[in-house]
Motif scaffolding. Structure first.
Motif, PDB file in Angstrom:
ATOM      1  N   GLN A   1      47.204  28.417  38.033  1.00 20.84           N
ATOM      2  CA  GLN A   1      48.543  28.882  38.399  1.00 20.84           C
ATOM      3  C   GLN A   1      49.617  27.947  37.832  1.00 20.84           C
ATOM      4  O   GLN A   1      50.595  28.402  37.252  1.00 20.84           O
ATOM      5  N   THR A   2      49.427  26.646  38.006  1.00 22.95           N
ATOM      6  CA  THR A   2      50.406  25.675  37.485  1.00 22.95           C
ATOM      7  C   THR A   2      50.583  25.851  35.986  1.00 22.95           C
ATOM      8  O   THR A   2      51.708  25.889  35.478  1.00 22.95           O
ATOM      9  N   MET A   3      49.465  25.955  35.294  1.00 23.84           N
ATOM     10  CA  MET A   3      49.507  26.070  33.844  1.00 23.84           C
ATOM     11  C   MET A   3      50.342  27.274  33.402  1.00 23.84           C
ATOM     12  O   MET A   3      51.243  27.142  32.585  1.00 23.84           O
TER      13      MET A   3
ATOM     14  N   LYS B   1      46.738  35.560  40.287  1.00 22.49           N
ATOM     15  CA  LYS B   1      45.679  35.608  41.299  1.00 22.49           C
ATOM     16  C   LYS B   1      44.615  36.626  40.878  1.00 22.49           C
ATOM     17  O   LYS B   1      43.414  36.347  40.924  1.00 22.49           O
ATOM     18  N   VAL B   2      45.065  37.796  40.456  1.00 25.37           N
ATOM     19  CA  VAL B   2      44.148  38.838  39.983  1.00 25.37           C
ATOM     20  C   VAL B   2      43.453  38.377  38.702  1.00 25.37           C
ATOM     21  O   VAL B   2      42.238  38.527  38.547  1.00 25.37           O
ATOM     22  N   ALA B   3      44.219  37.798  37.786  1.00 23.82           N
ATOM     23  CA  ALA B   3      43.660  37.336  36.508  1.00 23.82           C
ATOM     24  C   ALA B   3      42.569  36.298  36.742  1.00 23.82           C
ATOM     25  O   ALA B   3      41.491  36.373  36.133  1.00 23.82           O
TER      26      ALA B   3
ATOM     27  N   LEU C   1      43.331  37.120  30.320  1.00 17.70           N
ATOM     28  CA  LEU C   1      43.547  35.720  29.995  1.00 17.70           C
ATOM     29  C   LEU C   1      44.965  35.262  30.273  1.00 17.70           C
ATOM     30  O   LEU C   1      45.194  34.131  30.698  1.00 17.70           O
ATOM     31  N   PHE C   2      45.944  36.112  30.039  1.00 15.42           N
ATOM     32  CA  PHE C   2      47.345  35.769  30.258  1.00 15.42           C
ATOM     33  C   PHE C   2      47.957  36.554  31.409  1.00 15.42           C
ATOM     34  O   PHE C   2      49.176  36.688  31.497  1.00 15.42           O
ATOM     35  N   GLY C   3      47.124  37.097  32.265  1.00 15.41           N
ATOM     36  CA  GLY C   3      47.632  37.892  33.377  1.00 15.41           C
ATOM     37  C   GLY C   3      47.619  39.360  33.017  1.00 15.41           C
ATOM     38  O   GLY C   3      46.973  39.800  32.064  1.00 15.41           O
ATOM     39  N   ASN C   4      48.355  40.147  33.755  1.00 16.77           N
ATOM     40  CA  ASN C   4      48.407  41.596  33.573  1.00 16.77           C
ATOM     41  C   ASN C   4      49.424  41.940  32.486  1.00 16.77           C
ATOM     42  O   ASN C   4      50.602  42.063  32.760  1.00 16.77           O
ATOM     43  N   LEU C   5      48.935  42.080  31.274  1.00 20.85           N
ATOM     44  CA  LEU C   5      49.847  42.388  30.150  1.00 20.85           C
ATOM     45  C   LEU C   5      49.943  43.868  29.932  1.00 20.85           C
ATOM     46  O   LEU C   5      49.053  44.606  30.044  1.00 20.85           O
TER      47      LEU C   5
END
Length: 168
Positions: free
Chosen positions: A110-112, A125-127, A164-168
């Motif tokens: 999350q921080t990253m 969170k989902v990712a 990898l980068f979340g929900n794109l």
């Protein structure tokens, strides 16, 4: 996401700024080695792969050039580009792994992404759950490498690496 100045194009400087943001997210101002290693990995990726995708030779990559170029690189030099991406993954994991256990936990993840890319915490969170294929609550180097490979090369819309980068 990679276009940090929001001008619609990707430059080497965008990648270097992302490296600086990641270093700042984990307060690495005193660790020049880790920062230099990540910047070096980004530079090598730019020199060997991304800059060659500039089909109109204007010195920047637009989205279409990036997408077409990544597909071409994966087809023509899959092992080479995956090796350079792996070097980059190792460098950012060394920065984000704050407890030094060789794994990225959800807080580090999350921080990253929140501090370097501005990604939504809910999406992350989902990712994280999708990327944590072994369900141990951490992301190991192999999981991240596999996810990176899937993100850039897989045609499977259900591949965990698509997160990898979340929900794109």
């Amino acid at each position: 996401m990679l276009d940090v100045d929001g001008d619609g194009n990707l430059r080497e400087e965008d990648l270097l700024v992302l490296g600086n943001r990641l270093a700042a997210a984990f307060d690495l101002s005193g660790d020049a080695t880790k920062i230099a290693r990540l910047r070096g990995a980004f530079t090598q990726l730019w020199i060997h792969d991304l800059s060659t995708m500039d089909s109109d030779q204007d010195g920047v990559l637009d989205r279409a050039e990036f997408v077409a170029g990544m597909r071409k690189a994966a087809a023509n030099d899959r092992e080479g580009i995956l090796q350079r991406l792996s070097v980059m993954v190792d460098a950012w994991m060394d920065i984000a792994d704050t407890d030094g256990n060789g794994l990225i936990d959800e807080d580090e993840f999350q921080t990253m992404y929140i501090k370097s890319l501005g990604t939504s915490p809910q999406d992350l969170k989902v990712a994280f759950a999708r990327l944590d294929v072994d369900g141990d609550g951490n992301l190991g180097r192999d999981e991240i490498r596999r996810a990176t490979e899937e993100f850039y090369t897989s045609e499977d819309p259900q591949a965990p690496g698509n997160w990898l980068f979340g929900n794109l």
